[in-house]
Motif scaffolding. Structure first.
Motif, PDB file in Angstrom:
ATOM      1  N   THR A  12      71.055  26.914  48.852  1.00 36.46           N
ATOM      2  CA  THR A  12      70.939  26.409  47.489  1.00 36.46           C
ATOM      3  C   THR A  12      69.751  27.075  46.808  1.00 36.46           C
ATOM      4  N   ILE A  13      69.985  27.558  45.602  1.00 36.48           N
ATOM      5  CA  ILE A  13      68.917  28.094  44.757  1.00 36.48           C
ATOM      6  C   ILE A  13      68.639  27.053  43.674  1.00 36.48           C
ATOM      7  N   THR A  14      67.397  26.633  43.572  1.00 35.16           N
ATOM      8  CA  THR A  14      66.977  25.776  42.470  1.00 35.16           C
ATOM      9  C   THR A  14      66.063  26.611  41.592  1.00 35.16           C
ATOM     10  N   ALA A  15      66.561  26.978  40.425  1.00 35.89           N
ATOM     11  CA  ALA A  15      65.806  27.830  39.500  1.00 35.89           C
ATOM     12  C   ALA A  15      65.237  26.965  38.382  1.00 35.89           C
ATOM     13  N   VAL A 106      73.619  14.763  32.272  1.00 34.29           N
ATOM     14  CA  VAL A 106      75.082  14.720  32.303  1.00 34.29           C
ATOM     15  C   VAL A 106      75.504  14.820  33.763  1.00 34.29           C
ATOM     16  N   ASP A 107      76.488  14.033  34.166  1.00 39.34           N
ATOM     17  CA  ASP A 107      77.009  14.099  35.531  1.00 39.34           C
ATOM     18  C   ASP A 107      77.585  15.503  35.769  1.00 39.34           C
ATOM     19  N   PRO A 108      77.018  16.269  36.729  1.00 37.66           N
ATOM     20  CA  PRO A 108      77.477  17.646  36.972  1.00 37.66           C
ATOM     21  C   PRO A 108      78.962  17.745  37.323  1.00 37.66           C
ATOM     22  N   LYS A 109      79.550  16.680  37.859  1.00 38.86           N
ATOM     23  CA  LYS A 109      80.972  16.710  38.224  1.00 38.86           C
ATOM     24  C   LYS A 109      81.877  16.810  37.003  1.00 38.86           C
ATOM     25  N   LEU A 110      81.337  16.505  35.825  1.00 41.57           N
ATOM     26  CA  LEU A 110      82.133  16.517  34.601  1.00 41.57           C
ATOM     27  C   LEU A 110      82.095  17.863  33.884  1.00 41.57           C
ATOM     28  N   ILE A 111      81.306  18.804  34.401  1.00 46.13           N
ATOM     29  CA  ILE A 111      81.157  20.129  33.794  1.00 46.13           C
ATOM     30  C   ILE A 111      81.623  21.199  34.787  1.00 46.13           C
ATOM     31  N   TYR A 112      82.497  22.099  34.327  1.00 40.09           N
ATOM     32  CA  TYR A 112      82.897  23.243  35.161  1.00 40.09           C
ATOM     33  C   TYR A 112      81.804  24.296  35.036  1.00 40.09           C
ATOM     34  N   PHE A 113      81.106  24.567  36.153  1.00 37.97           N
ATOM     35  CA  PHE A 113      80.005  25.536  36.147  1.00 37.97           C
ATOM     36  C   PHE A 113      80.104  26.310  37.459  1.00 37.97           C
ATOM     37  N   ARG A 114      80.707  27.499  37.398  1.00 42.08           N
ATOM     38  CA  ARG A 114      80.917  28.330  38.585  1.00 42.08           C
ATOM     39  C   ARG A 114      80.375  29.727  38.317  1.00 42.08           C
ATOM     40  N   THR A 115      79.840  30.338  39.369  1.00 39.10           N
ATOM     41  CA  THR A 115      79.256  31.668  39.229  1.00 39.10           C
ATOM     42  C   THR A 115      79.625  32.564  40.407  1.00 39.10           C
ATOM     43  N   VAL A 116      79.363  33.855  40.205  1.00 39.26           N
ATOM     44  CA  VAL A 116      79.586  34.868  41.243  1.00 39.26           C
ATOM     45  C   VAL A 116      78.271  35.629  41.424  1.00 39.26           C
ATOM     46  N   PRO A 117      77.423  35.177  42.353  1.00 45.61           N
ATOM     47  CA  PRO A 117      76.146  35.866  42.559  1.00 45.61           C
ATOM     48  C   PRO A 117      76.306  37.128  43.410  1.00 45.61           C
ATOM     49  N   LYS A 118      75.543  38.159  43.039  1.00 48.25           N
ATOM     50  CA  LYS A 118      75.443  39.383  43.836  1.00 48.25           C
ATOM     51  C   LYS A 118      73.974  39.567  44.186  1.00 48.25           C
ATOM     52  N   ILE A 135      80.471  32.982  46.034  1.00 49.65           N
ATOM     53  CA  ILE A 135      80.777  32.205  44.841  1.00 49.65           C
ATOM     54  C   ILE A 135      79.847  31.005  44.859  1.00 49.65           C
ATOM     55  N   ALA A 136      79.661  30.394  43.709  1.00 45.92           N
ATOM     56  CA  ALA A 136      78.726  29.275  43.664  1.00 45.92           C
ATOM     57  C   ALA A 136      79.197  28.212  42.687  1.00 45.92           C
ATOM     58  N   SER A 137      78.775  27.008  42.988  1.00 49.99           N
ATOM     59  CA  SER A 137      78.966  25.869  42.110  1.00 49.99           C
ATOM     60  C   SER A 137      77.573  25.469  41.631  1.00 49.99           C
ATOM     61  N   ALA A 138      77.433  25.232  40.330  1.00 53.56           N
ATOM     62  CA  ALA A 138      76.098  24.995  39.790  1.00 53.56           C
ATOM     63  C   ALA A 138      76.061  23.744  38.928  1.00 53.56           C
ATOM     64  N   ALA A 139      74.849  23.264  38.720  1.00 53.30           N
ATOM     65  CA  ALA A 139      74.616  22.110  37.848  1.00 53.30           C
ATOM     66  C   ALA A 139      73.386  22.399  37.001  1.00 53.30           C
ATOM     67  N   ARG A 140      73.497  22.144  35.701  1.00 50.73           N
ATOM     68  CA  ARG A 140      72.389  22.351  34.763  1.00 50.73           C
ATOM     69  C   ARG A 140      71.687  21.020  34.533  1.00 50.73           C
ATOM     70  N   HIS A 141      70.385  21.027  34.690  1.00 44.89           N
ATOM     71  CA  HIS A 141      69.546  19.878  34.394  1.00 44.89           C
ATOM     72  C   HIS A 141      68.567  20.306  33.297  1.00 44.89           C
ATOM     73  N   ALA A 142      67.799  19.382  32.759  1.00 43.25           N
ATOM     74  CA  ALA A 142      66.907  19.694  31.639  1.00 43.25           C
ATOM     75  C   ALA A 142      65.921  20.803  31.987  1.00 43.25           C
ATOM     76  N   ASP A 143      65.375  20.798  33.206  1.00 43.16           N
ATOM     77  CA  ASP A 143      64.315  21.748  33.578  1.00 43.16           C
ATOM     78  C   ASP A 143      64.689  22.720  34.688  1.00 43.16           C
ATOM     79  N   VAL A 146      70.643  24.131  39.514  1.00 40.61           N
ATOM     80  CA  VAL A 146      70.824  24.039  40.967  1.00 40.61           C
ATOM     81  C   VAL A 146      72.139  24.740  41.310  1.00 40.61           C
ATOM     82  N   ILE A 147      72.052  25.742  42.205  1.00 40.60           N
ATOM     83  CA  ILE A 147      73.194  26.601  42.508  1.00 40.60           C
ATOM     84  C   ILE A 147      73.474  26.537  44.005  1.00 40.60           C
ATOM     85  N   ASP A 148      74.625  25.984  44.387  1.00 37.95           N
ATOM     86  CA  ASP A 148      75.044  25.960  45.792  1.00 37.95           C
ATOM     87  C   ASP A 148      75.883  27.220  46.043  1.00 37.95           C
TER      88      ASP A 148
END
Length: 153
Positions: A12-15, A106-118, A135-143, A146-148
């Motif tokens: 997991t990357i927390t940026a 916002v509940d991350p399960k309600l937002i489609y947020f997918r990425t392809v990290p290289k 491939i990754a599933s991500a969630a956006r928070h205020a600050d 979080v990318i799994d």
């Protein structure tokens, strides 16, 4: 018959992110730049810290479909530097995306947020990052974001 696709969670990357800079309407949508100011990487085979430089370059389409491309780096606990280029999409109900833009939870399960990290690195121990697709599933928070990250097997 071709091999079946499977994935395995790897880390997991927390940026941590800074204030959004808006470039404005560019003809194909609204361009935004969001600085990446730090964070951490945690997993079974890799741990470290997100380095305090880089950014996420986004285009928000008229229908609120967000195309993103983040470029940054992290340093592993044992001193290897890994460059990350992460492209993806974020989409969901308009009212929830507007809440996210305002920094509201916002509940991350309600937002489609997918990425392809290289990944790129000169460290032999982490060459497997360049020899596999992820491939990754991500969630956006205020600050932070979080990318799994999952390895495609």
């Amino acid at each position: 018959m071709t091999p079946q696709l499977e994935t395995r969670y790897v880390f997991t990357i927390t940026a941590r992110i800074g204030e959004v800079t808006s470039v404005g309407e560019i003809g194909t949508g609204m361009r935004r730049i969001i600085p990446i100011i730090g964070g951490e990487v945690k997993g079974e085979r890799i741990n470290g810290k997100v380095l305090p430089f880089g950014a996420d370059f986004q285009i928000i389409r008229p229908n609120e479909l967000i195309e993103l491309e983040a470029k940054y780096a992290f340093e592993t606990d044992d001193g290897a530097v890994v460059y990350v280029k992460n492209k993806g999409l974020r989409f969901g109900p308009l009212e929830l995306l507007q809440k996210l833009k305002r920094g509201e939870p916002v509940d991350p399960k309600l937002i489609y947020f997918r990425t392809v990290p290289k990944f790129e690195t000169g460290a032999e121990k982490y060459r497997w990052l360049m020899q596999n697709l992820f491939i990754a599933s991500a969630a956006r928070h205020a600050d932070r974001v979080v990318i799994d990250v999952h390895q495609v097997l």
